[in-house]
Every structure is written in structure tokens, then in C-alpha cells.
Write a protein that holds these residues in place. Structure first.
Motif: not given
Ligand code: ZN
Length: 547
Positions: A315-317, A333-337
Motif C-alpha cells: 500500500d501507499c507508504r 498519495c502519489n508521492n511514494c514508490d
Molecule cells: Zn503513496
């Protein structure tokens, strides 16, 4: 006058320098000063000439200090980095426990505890230890949206770091954390050998060298500090563009705090972590062998499990991280791997069963590397010596590569289907939840990361080099402003960012103000800075407008 309790000299110097630049009458008293310097500050405090006085906890608890403070009207006690009070925290400072003396001595003066990192147990410990029962709590969101979080499987970590630096952080300032002093030294030397401006920092270096390296990090641009956790508390350098961990941090709290040193100016920054099962084994051993009481060990184990869960999540970090601190973040978040390059999963019950029975068949004492050798049917001395070429699980796992098997084992440990025997040699053994898997009653999913080409990954989530973007709008002005800032910084013996943040200079470049009034509206240009530097800035802007 407010009194600020602060744990580090560097932190006091930094904050007092920045406050004075903004016209606030601040001063500190600490062990780096001569008796005469201390006396001057005391006179100022007594004369009502200070708004804020910074003191270390051990200093404030001295009878002479308490005495001084009882003779002047103190408006507030602000206890900064209040998580230092937590005995199981990574920044524990015994002197913080003595701060309850302030309650007894000055019952009528308001107290305020501040920290940038505290999960629920730490928050309640702060309340208890500093006797703040009944105090209102103000909890801001923990999100740092400009930091891109990324976790990679450890596979020659130095090369992974080098690639990361070369592709995304040429000339940027950053911090690389390692677990041991020896590794700090090696890594710093290795980076220097590859053309990076890297400096070591750990508790084993002498004070003068430590201070020198820290100052270079603050005052020069593009310095990489390779450090143990001894480095960083109180480092408020805004333009740290990345924080890389070559070893696992101690807990998610430590991770959040350490990565939180990146991107304080709000511009894009990266948090980069390489992770392998060997880290987990080392950290579990640390916990097991520590002198702490069982209750604390148990908490530390849970904290480590949360950290492994963060590393292995599909999942999202950011979601995992923020949920840990009690925030309620959106699912992506669209800003994690994992958001930018979603992880595929696969159903792996049979594979999990093979792994677990291999652990069982070989006696529950071997580590991952050997188990993978058995499963993939490798013939080597150790296998022969223990007769493991004769066990039923020998060679039954040829459908996966060795690195895929390592991923499977890591995830089985992270998922709680296997445990690490820390009293022994860190071998893997079955536990309560292994049974359901072996019986086929438990569905098991694995993340498909072992065979994912990492090059593709890092390209997909590359962020534009933040420092270079204003240069494209008006490269001359950007460079000229930076040069002017450097001059002013030298003149005042302050780090450049205390004069103006990069973010402020960027806004000047993009808005090109022509009057003091316009300039004063830019974030980071207060009345004091407007008065001191405004004319100079406008002159530069005008020169470039005309040009
Ligand atoms: Zn994320």
C-alpha cells in the motif's frame, strides 16, 4: 521573557541566529560560553532586554539558574524536543526527567512541550513525565507532502546509493544514515572516492572534527553528511534535498524524524531506504541483548514490526507512516514508490508452504541464505555437511530465483509467519501463525518486487531537480541572488539559509518585485529582513529587469 529548554548547543545557536535575523531579542546560555559571556546574557535577562532565553536542561536545573529565574518575570517555559523525555525513545536525555522541578518551583508559569515526532505512547509519556496532565494537546498533521518516500530491496547498497545520487541529486545537500561508525567511515570515504563531497559524522569523532563537518554541511552547498543517528537533531537546514538510509532505522518514529530533515523548505525532497532481512536480524539482536526491562523490549519489538511492515507494504507508504502516528490519510498519495509504481502481488500459498516446511525440515536453526540454497537445490559444503541434500525440501523451489526466495522469506518474517531466533544465531523458526499456512487455511500474497527491474522504477518516480527550476526562468538573477546571500551570510557568520531560504529566493525570481512593499509580501521576508536587505535585493531585481 520566555525560557526555551533546548537539548543541543547547535540547535540553540541555529535558532537564536534565525530569531535575531527576524528582529526577536533572543539569547542562549550554554557550556560553550565564557563566564563573562554568560554574565552579559544574565544582565540582559534581568534588565528585561530579552524576549527568549535558551537553556539546556542540565543548565536550567542548576540552583543558580533556578534562582535567577525566580527573580525575573518569566512568561513561559517552552520545552523543545520534548520526546527526549521518553525512555524508550531514540533521543532519550535523562536530564529531561528533572524538568518536573520547574513545576514545583514555578507552579504559576505556563509550560509548553513541543515535539515534531511523537506517536501516542510517546505523547502520553511526555504528559506524564512533564506533569502536563489536563493540558490541551495540539496535534498538527504529520504529513510532509513534499517528501517522496521510497524503499528498495538491499542489493549492493553503495551502488544503489551512487545511482540514486547521480540520477537525482547531483550537487545537492543530503544526509546518508548508516548503523555503525565503521560503516559511516567506509561509506563517506567511498563516496569521496567517487567524486562526491561527503563527510563522516559519528560520536566516535573528536568534537572539533564533528563541529567542523557539521558547519561545512550548514555553510557550504552540496555537502553530503554520512552519519549515525548521532547527527541531525536540531539540524534545521531547509535545503536538505535527500535523506538516505543504507541500514534500517530503529523505528518508524526514528525514520520519520530522520527523513523529516529533508525538504524543510517545502520543495521536493527524497527519502530513500535500502532494506534487507539482515537488518532485521541485527535490530532484533540489539533489542534482545539490551539491558532494558522486558516491558520496554516488548515495545521496541512492536516498533520494529511496524517498521518492517512499512518496508514490505504493497500500500501507499505515506498511508502506513501517517496511520502509525494516528493520522487518517487518504489511500494514495502519489508521492511514494508504491503509489507511483504500484506493486503487483501474487498468490503464494504453495510457495509459503515450501518455505516453512524447509525451515522445519532443516531444524529451525538456519538463516535465510542457507534455506534458499536448500530450496533451490544448490550443492555446497554447508549443505553436504548438514546432509541437507537429503531433506525432502531440497531443490523443490526451482520455480523461483534465489532473490525471489529471499523476498519470500522477508515477507514471511514481516507478515509474522516466521520469526527470527535472536538468542541463537538469527536463524528462522516457525511460530503460531505458521500453522495455518502449513495447513492451507491461510491465503498468502507476496509483493512482486524481487524481479522488478529497479532502473525502471527510479526513472518513473524521478522528481525534477528542484534547485535548477528557477534557473530556467531567470538564471542570472537566481545565481546573483544566491551569490548575494552567500556574501551576506559570510558577513554575518550565519548559514546562508538563515538570511533567505531557497524558497524565498525562488519566489523573488518568479515575482520580480519592484518595491519594498511587494518584496515584503514574499514569504520569508519579514520587516527586519526587508529593512536590512530589501534595498540590495531590489537593486539586483531591477538590474535583471532592465537587462
Ligand atoms: Zn503513496
Amino acid at each position: 521573557m520566555g525560557v526555551v529548554v533546548s537539548p543541543l548547543i547547535a540547535l540553540m545557536q541555529d535558532q537564536v541566529g534565525a530569531l535575531r535575523q527576524n528582529g526577536i531579542r533572543a539569547a542562549f546560555v550554554n557550556s560553550s560560553m565564557t563566564g563573562n559571556e554568560v554574565w552579559q546574557v544574565i544582565l540582559q535577562a534581568q534588565g528585561g532586554e530579552l524576549d527568549l532565553l535558551y537553556m539546556a536542561p542540565e543548565r536550567i536545573l542548576m540552583e543558580s539558574s533556578l534562582d535567577l529565574l525566580s527573580r525575573i518575570p518569566v512568561a513561559l517555559f517552552a520545552i523543545d524536543e520534548a520526546h527526549c523525555v521518553s525512555q524508550w525513545g531514540h533521543d532519550f536525555r535523562p536530564d529531561y526527567l528533572g524538568l518536573t522541578a520547574l513545576v514545583d518551583r514555578f507552579p504559576g508559569i505556563p509550560r509548553l512541550a513541543l515535539t515534531a515526532t511523537a506517536d501516542a505512547p510517546t505523547r502520553s509519556e511526555i504528559v506524564k513525565r512533564l506533569r502536563l496532565e489536563g493540558a490541551r494537546q495540539f496535534i498538527a498533521g504529520f504529513d510532509r507532502p513534499n517528501i517522496c518516500y521510497r524503499v528498495t530491496v538491499k542489493d549492493n547498497p553503495r551502488q544503489q546509493l551512487k545511482k540514486f545520487l547521480e540520477s537525482e541529486h547531483v550537487g545537492d545537500a543530503g544526509i546518508v544514515y548508516c548503523l555503525s561508525r565503521a560503516k559511516v567511515e567506509e561509506t563517506a570515504a567511498w563516496l569521496v572516492g567517487h567524486g562526491f563531497k561527503a563527510l563522516p559524522y559519528h560520536a566516535g569523532l573528536n568534537n572539533a572534527l564533528r563541529r567542523q563537518n557539521q558547519e561545512r554541511f550548514l555553510f557550504e552547498s552540496g555537502i553530503i553528511v554520512v552519519a549515525t543517528i548521532a547527527f541531525g537533531m536540531g539540524i534545521d537546514k531547509p535545503d536538505v534535498r535527500f535523506v538516505a538510509h543504507l541500514d534500517l532505522p530503529k523505528s518508524l518514529e526514528a525514520y520519520y524524524q530522520e527523513t523529516g530533515r529533508a525538504g524543510r523548505d517545502g520543495l521536493p525532497a527524497n527519502a530513500f531506504l535500502t532494506y534487507g532481512l539482515e537488518d532485521v536480524v541485527i535490530l532484533r539482536k540489539f533489542i534482545e541483548q539490551s539491558q532494558a526491562e522486558e516491558r520496554i523490549k516488548l515495545i521496541e519489538k512492536r516498533k520494529l514490526e511496524s517498521l518492517i511492515g512499512f518496508c514490505e507494504t504493497v500500500d501507499c507508504r505515506r498511508r502506513v507512516l501517517l496511520s502509525y502516528f494516528g493520522d487518517n490519510p487518504p489511500p494514495t498519495c502519489n508521492n511514494c514508490d508504491t503509489c507511483l509504481d504500484p506493486v503487483a502481488t501474487w498468490e503464494g500459498l504453495v510457495v509459503a508452504q515450501k518455505a516453512l516446511s524447509c525451515v522445519f525440515r532443516t531444524g529451525q536453526i538456519f538463516g535465510m541464505v542457507h534455506l534458499v540454497d536448500v530450496l533451490t537445490g544448490k550443492k555446497n559444503e554447508k549443505i553436504t555437511r548438514f546432509g541437507h541434500h537429503k531433506v525432502s525440501t531440497f531443490g523443490i523451489g526451482k520455480e523461483l530465483t534465489a532473490s525471489q526466495w529471499r523476498s519470500v522469506f522477508r515477507q514471511l518474517v514481516a507478515g509474522g509467519y516466521l520469526e527470527v531466533d535472536v538468542e541463537g544465531h538469527g536463524g528462522l523458526r516457525l511460530c503460531e501463525s505458521s500453522r495455518a499456512v502449513l495447513r492451507g487455511e491461510q491465503v498468502v500474497y507476496f509483493r512482486r518486487d524481487a524481479d522488478a527491474p529497479r532502473e525502471r522504477k527510479s526513472k518513473a518516480i524521478r522528481t525534477p531537480s528542484p534547485v535548477s527550476s528557477p534557473a530556467t526562468e531567470s538564471p542570472g538573477l537566481w545565481e546573483a541572488l544566491r551569490a548575494m546571500r552567500l556574501e551576506l551570510a559570510k558577513e554575518h557568520a550565519l548559514p546562508p539559509y538563515i538570511i533567505f531560504h531557497d524558497a524565498t529566493l525562488r519566489e523573488i525570481v518568479s515575482t520580480m518585485p519592484t518595491t519594498l512593499e511587494e518584496l515584503g509580501k514574499i514569504h520569508g521576508v519579514g520587516t527586519r529582513k526587508l529593512k536590512n536587505y530589501g534595498a540590495q535585493v531590489l537593486q539586483l531585481v531591477m538590474a535583471f529587469r532592465v537587462g
